[in-house]
Design a protein around this motif. Structure first.
Motif, PDB file in Angstrom:
ATOM      1  N   ALA A  47       1.408  -1.381  -0.408  1.00 39.34           N
ATOM      2  CA  ALA A  47       0.175  -0.037  -0.358  1.00 39.34           C
ATOM      3  C   ALA A  47       0.862   1.376   0.111  1.00 39.34           C
ATOM      4  CB  ALA A  47      -1.060   0.217   1.178  1.00 39.34           C
ATOM      5  N   PRO A  48       1.601   1.338  -0.923  1.00 37.16           N
ATOM      6  CA  PRO A  48       2.749   2.943  -0.990  1.00 37.16           C
ATOM      7  C   PRO A  48       1.865   4.247  -0.655  1.00 37.16           C
ATOM      8  CG  PRO A  48       2.314   2.040  -3.563  1.00 37.16           C
ATOM      9  CD  PRO A  48       1.609   0.569  -2.723  1.00 37.16           C
ATOM     10  N   SER A  49       0.476   4.633  -0.977  1.00 32.63           N
ATOM     11  CA  SER A  49      -0.156   5.682  -0.744  1.00 32.63           C
ATOM     12  C   SER A  49      -0.844   5.474   0.336  1.00 32.63           C
ATOM     13  CB  SER A  49      -1.305   5.562  -1.222  1.00 32.63           C
ATOM     14  OG  SER A  49      -2.209   4.109  -1.192  1.00 32.63           O
ATOM     15  N   LEU A  50       0.014   4.267   1.478  1.00 29.56           N
ATOM     16  CA  LEU A  50      -0.198   4.843   2.865  1.00 29.56           C
ATOM     17  C   LEU A  50       0.356   5.382   3.660  1.00 29.56           C
ATOM     18  CD1 LEU A  50      -2.695   1.841   3.422  1.00 29.56           C
ATOM     19  CD2 LEU A  50      -3.156   4.112   3.039  1.00 29.56           C
ATOM     20  N   SER A  51       0.414   6.364   4.686  1.00 24.08           N
ATOM     21  CA  SER A  51       1.493   6.796   5.619  1.00 24.08           C
ATOM     22  C   SER A  51       1.797   5.908   6.823  1.00 24.08           C
ATOM     23  CB  SER A  51       1.005   8.322   5.566  1.00 24.08           C
ATOM     24  OG  SER A  51       0.133   8.484   7.188  1.00 24.08           O
ATOM     25  N   PRO A  52       2.706   5.607   7.455  1.00 17.12           N
ATOM     26  CA  PRO A  52       2.844   5.433   8.827  1.00 17.12           C
ATOM     27  C   PRO A  52       1.586   6.219   9.202  1.00 17.12           C
ATOM     28  CG  PRO A  52       5.469   5.673   8.285  1.00 17.12           C
ATOM     29  CD  PRO A  52       3.965   6.787   7.359  1.00 17.12           C
ATOM     30  N   GLU A  53       1.163   7.092   9.630  1.00 19.67           N
ATOM     31  CA  GLU A  53       0.705   7.385   9.977  1.00 19.67           C
ATOM     32  C   GLU A  53      -1.183   7.274   9.911  1.00 19.67           C
ATOM     33  OE1 GLU A  53       1.921   9.747   8.723  1.00 19.67           O
ATOM     34  OE2 GLU A  53       3.730   9.497  10.172  1.00 19.67           O
ATOM     35  N   ASP A  54      -1.547   7.352   8.856  1.00 17.82           N
ATOM     36  CA  ASP A  54      -2.750   6.075   8.344  1.00 17.82           C
ATOM     37  C   ASP A  54      -2.389   4.878   8.869  1.00 17.82           C
ATOM     38  OD1 ASP A  54      -3.400   8.064   6.865  1.00 17.82           O
ATOM     39  OD2 ASP A  54      -2.493   7.978   4.844  1.00 17.82           O
ATOM     40  N   LEU A  55      -1.379   4.127   8.263  1.00 14.35           N
ATOM     41  CA  LEU A  55      -1.582   2.603   9.010  1.00 14.35           C
ATOM     42  C   LEU A  55      -1.858   2.370  10.130  1.00 14.35           C
ATOM     43  CD1 LEU A  55       1.292   1.475   6.356  1.00 14.35           C
ATOM     44  CD2 LEU A  55      -0.308   0.911   6.472  1.00 14.35           C
ATOM     45  N   ALA A  57      -3.062   3.831  12.052  1.00 16.38           N
ATOM     46  CA  ALA A  57      -4.842   4.306  12.373  1.00 16.38           C
ATOM     47  C   ALA A  57      -5.900   3.069  12.987  1.00 16.38           C
ATOM     48  CB  ALA A  57      -4.985   5.914  11.657  1.00 16.38           C
ATOM     49  N   ALA A  58      -5.474   2.786  12.084  1.00 13.95           N
ATOM     50  CA  ALA A  58      -6.758   1.824  11.090  1.00 13.95           C
ATOM     51  C   ALA A  58      -6.457   0.494  10.742  1.00 13.95           C
ATOM     52  CB  ALA A  58      -7.659   2.387  10.416  1.00 13.95           C
ATOM     53  N   MET A  59      -6.643  -1.021  10.802  1.00 17.79           N
ATOM     54  CA  MET A  59      -6.267  -1.661   9.623  1.00 17.79           C
ATOM     55  C   MET A  59      -6.827  -1.538   8.244  1.00 17.79           C
ATOM     56  SD  MET A  59      -9.141  -4.235  11.196  1.00 17.79           S
ATOM     57  CE  MET A  59      -8.397  -5.672  10.264  1.00 17.79           C
ATOM     58  N   HIS A  60      -6.412  -2.445   7.486  1.00 13.77           N
ATOM     59  CA  HIS A  60      -6.407  -1.657   5.850  1.00 13.77           C
ATOM     60  C   HIS A  60      -6.362  -2.991   5.616  1.00 13.77           C
ATOM     61  CE1 HIS A  60      -5.049   2.145   7.106  1.00 13.77           C
ATOM     62  NE2 HIS A  60      -6.260   2.236   6.206  1.00 13.77           N
ATOM     63  N   CYS A  61      -7.495  -3.418   4.082  1.00 12.19           N
ATOM     64  CA  CYS A  61      -7.519  -4.096   3.828  1.00 12.19           C
ATOM     65  C   CYS A  61      -7.609  -3.554   2.176  1.00 12.19           C
ATOM     66  CB  CYS A  61      -8.812  -5.278   3.641  1.00 12.19           C
ATOM     67  SG  CYS A  61      -9.028  -6.890   2.071  1.00 12.19           S
ATOM     68  N   VAL A  62      -5.516  -4.446   0.931  1.00 13.73           N
ATOM     69  CA  VAL A  62      -5.815  -4.358   0.140  1.00 13.73           C
ATOM     70  C   VAL A  62      -5.923  -5.331  -0.685  1.00 13.73           C
ATOM     71  CG1 VAL A  62      -4.057  -3.375  -1.958  1.00 13.73           C
ATOM     72  CG2 VAL A  62      -4.246  -2.690   0.578  1.00 13.73           C
ATOM     73  N   ARG A  67      -8.440  -2.495  -4.693  1.00 10.68           N
ATOM     74  CA  ARG A  67      -8.417  -1.189  -3.905  1.00 10.68           C
ATOM     75  C   ARG A  67      -8.689  -1.360  -2.580  1.00 10.68           C
ATOM     76  NH1 ARG A  67     -15.367  -0.679  -4.524  1.00 10.68           N
ATOM     77  NH2 ARG A  67     -15.400   1.196  -3.083  1.00 10.68           N
ATOM     78  N   LEU A  68      -8.755  -0.648  -2.035  1.00 10.67           N
ATOM     79  CA  LEU A  68      -8.691  -0.412   0.008  1.00 10.67           C
ATOM     80  C   LEU A  68      -9.662   0.255   0.731  1.00 10.67           C
ATOM     81  CD1 LEU A  68      -5.426  -0.164   1.441  1.00 10.67           C
ATOM     82  CD2 LEU A  68      -6.228   2.514   1.155  1.00 10.67           C
ATOM     83  N   TYR A  69      -9.315  -1.072   1.253  1.00 17.56           N
ATOM     84  CA  TYR A  69     -10.654  -0.177   2.463  1.00 17.56           C
ATOM     85  C   TYR A  69      -9.756  -0.683   4.535  1.00 17.56           C
ATOM     86  CZ  TYR A  69     -14.018  -2.473  -0.454  1.00 17.56           C
ATOM     87  OH  TYR A  69     -14.727  -2.852  -1.975  1.00 17.56           O
ATOM     88  N   ARG A  70     -10.802   0.522   4.061  1.00 15.92           N
ATOM     89  CA  ARG A  70      -9.852   1.121   6.219  1.00 15.92           C
ATOM     90  C   ARG A  70     -11.108   1.006   7.176  1.00 15.92           C
ATOM     91  NH1 ARG A  70     -10.379   4.894   9.725  1.00 15.92           N
ATOM     92  NH2 ARG A  70      -8.363   6.294  10.210  1.00 15.92           N
ATOM     93  N   GLY A  71     -10.812   0.188   7.806  1.00 15.61           N
ATOM     94  CA  GLY A  71     -11.908   0.077   9.971  1.00 15.61           C
ATOM     95  C   GLY A  71     -12.262  -0.737   9.270  1.00 15.61           C
TER      96      GLY A  71
END
Length: 146
Positions: A47-55, A57-62, A67-71
């Motif tokens: 997930a190159p578009s996600l910053s360490p802060e994004d990662l 803050a929540a779990m993510h599914c690629v 496609r990216l899903y969060r939380g």
């Protein structure tokens, strides 16, 4: 990026997150997910578009399609692919429920270190062994070619 599984990125420094991912390994009978801790170098490649802060803050599914899903939406997405989680995922499809679930997820995420201590997640991790999964061991470094 093509992949045999969906990638789930999570905070491996959080005992509650780690415990939840151990539970997911046992619920993922068909190995539809590959769990990637945010401290793993592959997380940035997945997930190159996600910053360490994004990662953090929540779990993510690629997804396999990229496609990216969060939380809570991540939970809903992977839940529809694991038989024992389908009832929870279906509840999250009821109109309006995902908005409430996102607010609850956000609160839990902000307070997860405190909640980990309250619920004893670190000790629970010691009781629930990780399930050996081939898709976690055999995943090469992600380089757009999977």
């Amino acid at each position: 990026m093509s992949s045999a599984t969906h990638f789930v990125l999570y905070d491996d420094q959080c005992p509650m997150c780690t415990f939840q991912m151990r539970v997911v390994t046992w619920l993922d009978w068909f190995n539809v997910t590959t769990l990637v801790p945010m401290s793993d170098p592959r997380a940035k490649e997945v997930a190159p578009s996600l910053s360490p802060e994004d990662l953090s803050a929540a779990m993510h599914c690629v997804t396999k399609a990229g496609r990216l899903y969060r939380g809570a939406r991540c939970i809903r997405y992977i839940g529809m692919r694991m038989p024992l989680l389908v009832p929870l995922a279906l509840i999250l499809w009821i109109p309006g429920v995902i908005g409430i679930a996102e607010k609850v997820y956000s609160w839990v995420s902000r307070n997860r270190y405190i909640l980990s201590r309250v619920f004893g997640c670190k000790e629970a991790c010691a009781v629930l062994p990780p399930r050996e999964r081939r898709n976690e061991k055999d995943v090469p470094a992600v380089s757009g070619k999977m």
